[in-house]
Write an enzyme that holds these catalytic residues in place. Structure first.
Site, PDB file in Angstrom:
ATOM      1  N   GLY A 116       0.091  -2.902  -0.086  1.00 22.52           N
ATOM      2  CA  GLY A 116      -1.249  -2.260   0.041  1.00 22.52           C
ATOM      3  C   GLY A 116      -2.414  -2.614  -0.761  1.00 22.52           C
ATOM      4  O   GLY A 116      -3.319  -2.128  -0.278  1.00 22.52           O
ATOM      5  N   LEU A 117      -1.901  -2.889  -2.014  1.00 23.13           N
ATOM      6  CA  LEU A 117      -3.089  -3.286  -2.852  1.00 23.13           C
ATOM      7  C   LEU A 117      -4.078  -4.155  -2.437  1.00 23.13           C
ATOM      8  O   LEU A 117      -5.264  -4.162  -2.896  1.00 23.13           O
ATOM      9  CB  LEU A 117      -2.293  -3.841  -4.182  1.00 23.13           C
ATOM     10  N   LEU A 118      -3.894  -5.324  -1.589  1.00 24.33           N
ATOM     11  CA  LEU A 118      -4.917  -6.166  -1.234  1.00 24.33           C
ATOM     12  C   LEU A 118      -5.519  -5.753  -0.040  1.00 24.33           C
ATOM     13  O   LEU A 118      -6.506  -6.372   0.775  1.00 24.33           O
ATOM     14  CB  LEU A 118      -4.293  -7.340  -1.009  1.00 24.33           C
ATOM     15  N   THR A 119      -5.340  -4.570   0.608  1.00 25.87           N
ATOM     16  CA  THR A 119      -5.864  -4.077   1.734  1.00 25.87           C
ATOM     17  C   THR A 119      -7.352  -3.629   1.485  1.00 25.87           C
ATOM     18  O   THR A 119      -8.255  -3.516   2.581  1.00 25.87           O
ATOM     19  CB  THR A 119      -5.243  -2.716   2.289  1.00 25.87           C
ATOM     20  N   LYS A 149      -8.528  -0.903   0.260  1.00 24.61           N
ATOM     21  CA  LYS A 149      -8.972   0.623   0.579  1.00 24.61           C
ATOM     22  C   LYS A 149      -8.851   1.643  -1.082  1.00 24.61           C
ATOM     23  O   LYS A 149      -9.260   2.570  -0.972  1.00 24.61           O
ATOM     24  CB  LYS A 149      -7.955   1.295   1.383  1.00 24.61           C
ATOM     25  N   LEU A 179       0.041  -7.868   1.654  1.00 26.13           N
ATOM     26  CA  LEU A 179      -0.845  -7.283   1.018  1.00 26.13           C
ATOM     27  C   LEU A 179      -0.531  -6.747  -0.263  1.00 26.13           C
ATOM     28  O   LEU A 179      -1.073  -5.574  -0.715  1.00 26.13           O
ATOM     29  CB  LEU A 179      -1.487  -5.968   2.250  1.00 26.13           C
ATOM     30  N   TYR A 232      16.825   0.103   5.603  1.00 27.00           N
ATOM     31  CA  TYR A 232      15.461   0.818   5.526  1.00 27.00           C
ATOM     32  C   TYR A 232      15.874   2.276   6.139  1.00 27.00           C
ATOM     33  O   TYR A 232      15.849   2.597   7.337  1.00 27.00           O
ATOM     34  CB  TYR A 232      14.447   0.129   6.549  1.00 27.00           C
TER      35      TYR A 232
HETATM   36  N1  LIG Z   1      13.476  -8.645   2.732  1.00 25.66           N
HETATM   37  C1  LIG Z   1      13.018  -7.690   1.785  1.00 25.66           C
HETATM   38  O1  LIG Z   1      13.616  -7.431   0.641  1.00 25.66           O
HETATM   39  C2  LIG Z   1      11.669  -6.857   2.282  1.00 25.66           C
HETATM   40  C3  LIG Z   1      11.010  -6.184   0.914  1.00 25.66           C
HETATM   41  C4  LIG Z   1       9.698  -5.627   1.260  1.00 25.66           C
HETATM   42  C5  LIG Z   1       9.361  -5.639   2.474  1.00 25.66           C
HETATM   43  N2  LIG Z   1      10.042  -6.448   3.703  1.00 25.66           N
HETATM   44  C6  LIG Z   1       9.448  -6.301   4.812  1.00 25.66           C
HETATM   45  O2  LIG Z   1       8.134  -6.642   4.969  1.00 25.66           O
HETATM   46  C7  LIG Z   1       7.151  -5.659   5.453  1.00 25.66           C
HETATM   47  C8  LIG Z   1       5.904  -5.442   4.773  1.00 25.66           C
HETATM   48  O3  LIG Z   1       6.019  -5.463   3.336  1.00 25.66           O
HETATM   49  P1  LIG Z   1       5.312  -4.313   2.329  1.00 25.66           P
HETATM   50  O4  LIG Z   1       5.440  -3.092   3.178  1.00 25.66           O
HETATM   51  O5  LIG Z   1       5.502  -4.508   1.086  1.00 25.66           O
HETATM   52  O6  LIG Z   1       3.841  -4.792   3.079  1.00 25.66           O
HETATM   53  P2  LIG Z   1       2.341  -4.842   2.785  1.00 25.66           P
HETATM   54  O7  LIG Z   1       1.965  -5.343   4.227  1.00 25.66           O
HETATM   55  O8  LIG Z   1       2.144  -5.567   1.738  1.00 25.66           O
HETATM   56  O9  LIG Z   1       1.693  -3.216   2.409  1.00 25.66           O
HETATM   57  C9  LIG Z   1       2.141  -2.188   3.164  1.00 25.66           C
HETATM   58  C10 LIG Z   1       1.277  -1.026   2.927  1.00 25.66           C
HETATM   59  O10 LIG Z   1      -0.140  -1.424   2.950  1.00 25.66           O
HETATM   60  C11 LIG Z   1      -0.661  -0.240   3.519  1.00 25.66           C
HETATM   61  N3  LIG Z   1      -1.577  -0.776   4.950  1.00 25.66           N
HETATM   62  C12 LIG Z   1      -1.174  -1.284   5.874  1.00 25.66           C
HETATM   63  N4  LIG Z   1      -2.113  -1.656   6.592  1.00 25.66           N
HETATM   64  C13 LIG Z   1      -3.247  -1.031   6.251  1.00 25.66           C
HETATM   65  C14 LIG Z   1      -4.531  -1.008   6.680  1.00 25.66           C
HETATM   66  N5  LIG Z   1      -4.847  -1.710   7.701  1.00 25.66           N
HETATM   67  N6  LIG Z   1      -5.513  -0.581   5.867  1.00 25.66           N
HETATM   68  C15 LIG Z   1      -4.920  -0.004   4.747  1.00 25.66           C
HETATM   69  N7  LIG Z   1      -3.778  -0.228   4.277  1.00 25.66           N
HETATM   70  C16 LIG Z   1      -2.847  -0.713   4.941  1.00 25.66           C
HETATM   71  C17 LIG Z   1       0.248   0.937   3.875  1.00 25.66           C
HETATM   72  O11 LIG Z   1       0.366   1.570   2.650  1.00 25.66           O
HETATM   73  P3  LIG Z   1      -0.594   2.925   2.099  1.00 25.66           P
HETATM   74  O12 LIG Z   1      -1.104   3.460   3.597  1.00 25.66           O
HETATM   75  O13 LIG Z   1       0.255   4.112   1.750  1.00 25.66           O
HETATM   76  O14 LIG Z   1      -1.402   2.232   1.219  1.00 25.66           O
HETATM   77  C18 LIG Z   1       1.562   0.002   3.930  1.00 25.66           C
HETATM   78  O15 LIG Z   1       2.687   0.802   3.621  1.00 25.66           O
HETATM   79  C19 LIG Z   1       8.164  -4.357   5.617  1.00 25.66           C
HETATM   80  O16 LIG Z   1       7.736  -3.206   6.144  1.00 25.66           O
HETATM   81  C20 LIG Z   1       9.457  -4.846   5.734  1.00 25.66           C
HETATM   82  O17 LIG Z   1       9.590  -5.074   7.030  1.00 25.66           O
HETATM   83  C21 LIG Z   1      11.037  -6.887   3.401  1.00 25.66           C
END
Ligand SMILES: NC(=O)c1ccc[n+]([C@@H]2O[C@H](COP(=O)([O-])OP(=O)(O)OC[C@H]3O[C@@H](n4cnc5c(N)ncnc54)[C@H](OP(=O)(O)O)[C@@H]3O)[C@@H](O)[C@H]2O)c1
Length: 323
Positions: free
Chosen positions: A209-212, A214, A206, A57
């Protein structure tokens, strides 16, 4: 403080982990470091003790920021997870490399960036075709005996790959992608992990972000989501409509749509933890609001039904390729 036992590791963790992938500029663009530090701190204050990062990252940047954030938190209460897989070239290109000497080097570099003595959960970020499984497990075992790593696991492995790894070492955790829109692992990996008491920390709960709740379906993205099929055109619009339809149910429980979806996601008995991607204190405050919540069985299935959307066609299917 809500805690769950993280499978056979026995670690006591919050069901929400703070995800730090958002500090990777190549995926998410530049993020405010001050917001990230404040969010990491607020997470701890709101009862979250599990932090997920990876050396990939931001090519070590996320680990550095996390290392700074945890300096004034009680180390013994934190559970830090990081991941290894890539060989990093000076020109920022990468290739898979879990070979013994390189894996050791990466682990030691992560410990320095995180400013800790021991990584609580070290995950293989992906499956490396070229390194024999026994070599990977052997290196991790040496690192464990030296006190540099406590528990080991894998990410982005099929159930077959994970079973094969487990023949060589005490892998006790997985980190697969999972959301109520993309739940294929319910067919194989999750039942296997539940039966074997493997710690399961899902990522992208989420759906990036798609399922948040917003998005309305008209937004345009400048980060990596501009190339993601679920964030394009009619498909993006119909998913956003389905998500918005959850509002009355969220209100019934006094939750935001984000919290409703996260609560439902965490109800699967095989899932211990959801790693939530966080950019700001407001976002972690929203996530923490799902701690300790639960839905009725009927409402859980109502959420599932609302989000029943066919997966995006695979490129080979879209081209009408012969099966
Ligand atoms: N092992 C792997 O290969 C792998 C791959 C991916 C992720 N991960 C880990 O999993 C974590 C989560 O994955 P993800 O980042 O894809 O997850 P996610 O939780 O599905 O989506 C995160 C995005 O949602 C939006 N968001 C977050 N909180 C919000 C809120 N309260 N209200 C509105 N929008 C909100 C933000 O984007 P916007 O504000 O731009 O919409 C944020 O970047 C990563 O940070 C990482 O630590 C691991």
């Amino acid at each position: 403080m809500e805690r769950v036992v993280f499978g056979r590791s026995g670690l006591s963790v919050s069901p929400i982990a703070f995800g730090t992938w958002q500090l990777s500029p190549r995926f998410w663009g530049d993020q405010s470091k001050e917001d990230a530090l404040a969010a990491m701190r607020l997470a701890f204050d709101r009862g979250i003790n599990f932090y997920d990062t990876a050396d990939a990252y931001g090519d070590g940047y996320a680990e550095e920021v996390l290392g700074e954030a945890i300096q004034d938190m009680p180390r013994e209460e934190l559970v830090i997870c990081t991941k290894f897989f890539n060989h990093f070239n000076p020109d920022a290109s990468r290739y898979p490399d879990l070979s013994p000497a390189y894996l050791r080097e990466r682990c030691e570099a992560s410990l320095k960036r995180l400013r800790i003595e021991t990584i609580d959960v070290a995950l293989l970020h992906f499956y490396d075709q070229l390194t024999p499984l026994a070599d990977v497990a052997g290196t991790l075992e040496q690192l464990r005996q030296e006190g540099k790593v406590r528990f080991i696991g894998v990410s982005n492995h099929t159930v077959e790959q994970f079973r094969a790894q487990r023949l060589h070492g005490p892998y006790c955790a997985v980190q697969p992608p999972y959301s109520l829109l993309a739940h294929e692992i319910e067919d194989d990996l999750l039942p296997y992990c539940e039966a074997e008491n493997i710690g399961v920390m899902i990522y992208s709960p989420l759906h990036k972000g798609l399922l948040t709740g917003k998005y309305q379906g008209t937004e345009a993205f400048t980060d990596f989501r501009q190339h993601h099929p679920d964030f394009q055109g009619e498909r993006f619009k119909s998913i956003c409509q389905a998500v918005q339809s959850l509002k009355p149910l969220a209100e019934k429980y006094g939750l935001t749509i984000y919290q409703l979806v996260l609560t439902a996601t965490l109800m699967h008995p095989a899932i211990h933890v959801a790693a939530c991607g966080i950019k700001s204190p407001e976002q972690i405050a929203d996530a923490a609001g799902a701690l300790g919540k639960s839905l009725s069985r009927e409402d859980y299935y109502a959420v599932r039904k609302a989000l029943e959307i066919a997966p995006a066609p695979k490129i080979s299917d879209a081209k009408g390729a012969k099966k």
